[in-house]
Design an enzyme around this catalytic site. Structure first.
Site, PDB file in Angstrom:
ATOM      1  N   GLY A 186      12.731  96.537  21.775  1.00  0.00           N
ATOM      2  CA  GLY A 186      13.828  96.845  20.872  1.00  0.00           C
ATOM      3  C   GLY A 186      14.691  97.965  21.422  1.00  0.00           C
ATOM      4  O   GLY A 186      14.375  98.583  22.446  1.00  0.00           O
ATOM      5  N   ASP A 187      15.799  98.231  20.751  1.00  0.00           N
ATOM      6  CA  ASP A 187      16.724  99.300  21.153  1.00  0.00           C
ATOM      7  C   ASP A 187      17.320  99.055  22.534  1.00  0.00           C
ATOM      8  O   ASP A 187      17.695  99.995  23.234  1.00  0.00           O
ATOM      9  CB  ASP A 187      16.031 100.675  21.124  1.00  0.00           C
ATOM     10  CG  ASP A 187      15.350 100.957  19.801  1.00  0.00           C
ATOM     11  OD1 ASP A 187      16.024 100.816  18.770  1.00  0.00           O
ATOM     12  OD2 ASP A 187      14.155 101.298  19.807  1.00  0.00           O
ATOM     13  N   GLY A 216      23.457  95.017  20.024  1.00  0.00           N
ATOM     14  CA  GLY A 216      24.657  95.017  19.202  1.00  0.00           C
ATOM     15  C   GLY A 216      25.936  94.910  20.003  1.00  0.00           C
ATOM     16  O   GLY A 216      26.899  94.278  19.577  1.00  0.00           O
ATOM     17  N   HIS A 243      21.440  98.506  15.056  1.00  0.00           N
ATOM     18  CA  HIS A 243      22.375  98.176  16.130  1.00  0.00           C
ATOM     19  C   HIS A 243      23.596  99.087  16.018  1.00  0.00           C
ATOM     20  O   HIS A 243      24.188  99.205  14.944  1.00  0.00           O
ATOM     21  CB  HIS A 243      22.815  96.712  16.038  1.00  0.00           C
ATOM     22  CG  HIS A 243      21.695  95.749  16.228  1.00  0.00           C
ATOM     23  ND1 HIS A 243      21.812  94.405  15.946  1.00  0.00           N
ATOM     24  CD2 HIS A 243      20.426  95.916  16.660  1.00  0.00           C
ATOM     25  CE1 HIS A 243      20.659  93.797  16.207  1.00  0.00           C
ATOM     26  NE2 HIS A 243      19.812  94.703  16.628  1.00  0.00           N
ATOM     27  N   THR A 244      23.957  99.731  17.110  1.00  0.00           N
ATOM     28  CA  THR A 244      25.110 100.632  17.138  1.00  0.00           C
ATOM     29  C   THR A 244      26.223 100.026  17.981  1.00  0.00           C
ATOM     30  O   THR A 244      25.985  99.567  19.090  1.00  0.00           O
ATOM     31  CB  THR A 244      24.720 102.001  17.725  1.00  0.00           C
ATOM     32  OG1 THR A 244      23.672 102.572  16.938  1.00  0.00           O
ATOM     33  CG2 THR A 244      25.909 102.948  17.725  1.00  0.00           C
ATOM     34  N   LEU A 289      22.977 100.971  32.319  1.00  0.00           N
ATOM     35  CA  LEU A 289      22.812 101.265  33.743  1.00  0.00           C
ATOM     36  C   LEU A 289      23.240 102.697  34.059  1.00  0.00           C
ATOM     37  O   LEU A 289      22.625 103.377  34.898  1.00  0.00           O
ATOM     38  CB  LEU A 289      23.636 100.278  34.577  1.00  0.00           C
ATOM     39  CG  LEU A 289      23.542 100.446  36.096  1.00  0.00           C
ATOM     40  CD1 LEU A 289      22.180  99.973  36.606  1.00  0.00           C
ATOM     41  CD2 LEU A 289      24.661  99.679  36.796  1.00  0.00           C
ATOM     42  N   GLY A 303      28.252 101.911  29.704  1.00  0.00           N
ATOM     43  CA  GLY A 303      28.681 102.939  28.767  1.00  0.00           C
ATOM     44  C   GLY A 303      28.639 102.399  27.352  1.00  0.00           C
ATOM     45  O   GLY A 303      28.356 101.216  27.131  1.00  0.00           O
TER      46      GLY A 303
END
EC number: 6.3.4.4
Length: 422
Positions: free
Chosen positions: A11-12, A16, A40-41, A327, A411
């Site tokens: 997860g994470d 999103g 989700h952000t 990344l 990003g």
């Protein structure tokens, strides 16, 4: 045709963002399983949106969204999220969101029980989000649960909630819970919820011939109730099987299954984590990556990318492509390690262990890469990546059996993404 976005790790991973990107051209975006334990952000036009139970596709102005039958829905969170989206400028979000009448209701009572069950485990806590997801799915499996459609029927919630509360009180004693307050709230929801509730089968029939249906996975494969690091898992099916079941998808309509892989590994809560770095490296990942849970705010445990786990995840979900995320978080590392095998008692393991006790004891075999020591933040073209970053990505592709890495996150913003022709 259907595109499914799934987490390949714990997860994470950043699901999103790719969901947001793909939803711009999707007619329908769906959640298939889980509840408001997901987080989700998305950053769009310099506004940060946090999603928990609502699908991320609500940001796309022309995308209709569905919370499917396989989910558990905490209605106070549902309405709170809708209000938050409206406050941030998404004025019509409430017109583009629907809930299956067969989805389960997650009550505040379930959250109280979640805390009591976790406390009873003492030193063997699962590390749940405390949102009541496990107890809600337990009540569903025991045929005690309440469905969303039943909220619209007078007296049904009250009768069932009183029975649930009495059963839990008999088990735990007095509860720190106001039964009458929750019953009163659901009496108000009976009218308020009406515009959002649909029969999923009838609703989806309108989209069967749509060229673009998007399924947003919650949690991740390694938290799957069947295939994850049991018992340190969530309570739903988080893989491709859960998506098909929870949304009654025709498997032949699936065009692509996108596995989302973070460029390193993180985990929230308890459970085995073979590549975890309880040292300065892990702290550096946590700090640079801002690794705090969207749902709970808990610090995420951090470690190196684990290809043993990712290959196992791929063998279950059968990814057609990969979205590699974050990344840029590795930009300042002198060297970067990737786990390629597990050993136990000096012997390489041929399969991913089912038992957490075995995972706790494995010796991890790493391949070490030189870092690129230059910024990748905001890069949008493959050829602009440092050579060492390209080699890292190509190695991951080979370890995944040739599954192409089509998207590379560089990003937090939607525009911080490389899309490769693969």
């Amino acid at each position: 045709m259907v595109t499914i976005v799934l987490g390949a790790q714990f997860g994470d991973e950043g699901k999103g963002k790719i969901t947001d990107l793909l939803s711009q051209s999707a007619a329908l975006c769906c959640r298939a399983a889980g509840g408001h334990n997901a987080g989700h952000t998305i950053v769009h036009d310099n506004i940060t949106y946090d999603f928990h139970i609502l699908p991320s596709g609500l940001i796309a102005p022309d995308c209709v969204n569905l919370i499917g039958t396989g989910t558990v829905v905490h209605l106070p969170s549902f309405f709170k999220e809708l209000d938050a989206l409206k406050a941030k400028g998404l004025k019509d979000a409430h017109k583009r969101i629907f809930i299956s009448d067969r989805a389960q209701v997650c009550f505040d009572l379930h959250s109280v029980v979640d805390g009591l069950e976790e406390a009873s485990l003492a030193g063997k806590k699962v590390g749940t989000t405390g949102k009541g997801i496990g107890p809600c799915y337990s009540d569903k499996a025991s045929r005690r649960g309440v469905r969303i459609g039943e909220v619209l029927e007078e007296g049904v919630v009250e009768d069932n909630l009183r029975k649930l509360e009495a059963g839990y009180r008999a088990r735990f004693g007095e509860l720190n819970y106001d039964l009458e307050e929750e019953i009163g709230r659901f009496n108000e929801y009976r009218t308020k919820l009406q515009p959002y509730v649909v029969d999923q089968m009838t609703f989806l029939e309108k989209y069967r011939s749509s060229p673009s249906i998007l399924v947003e996975g919650a949690n991740a494969l390694m938290l799957d109730i069947d295939h994850g690091t049991y018992p340190y898992v969530t309570s739903s099916c988080t893989g491709v099987g859960g998506a098909i079941q929870g949304l009654t998808l025709n498997p032949t309509s699936i065009r692509s299954i996108i596995g989302v892989v973070k460029a390193y590994s993180t985990r929230v809560g308890s459970g085995p984590f073979p590549t975890e770095q309880n040292n300065a490296i892990g702290e550096k990942m946590q700090t640079i990556g801002r690794e705090f849970g969207v749902t709970t705010g808990r610090r995420r445990r951090c470690g190196w990318l684990d290809m043993v786990m990712c290959r196992y995840s791929n063998s279950i979900n059968h990814y057609t492509s990969i979205n590699l995320t974050k990344l840029d978080i590795l930009d300042d590392f002198d060297e970067i390690k990737v786990a390629v095998a597990y050993k136990l008692d000096g012997k390489r393991l041929e399969s991913f262990p089912a038992l957490p006790g075995v995972l706790d004891k494995v010796e991890v075999e790493y391949v070490t890469f030189p870092g690129w020591k230059s910024t990748t933040m905001g890069i949008i073209r493959w050829e602009d990546l440092p050579a060492n970053a390209q080699r890292y990505i190509q190695f991951i592709e080979r370890e995944m059996g040739g599954v192409p890495i089509k998207w590379i996150g560089t990003g937090p913003a939607r525009t911080h993404m490389i899309e490769r022709e693969v």
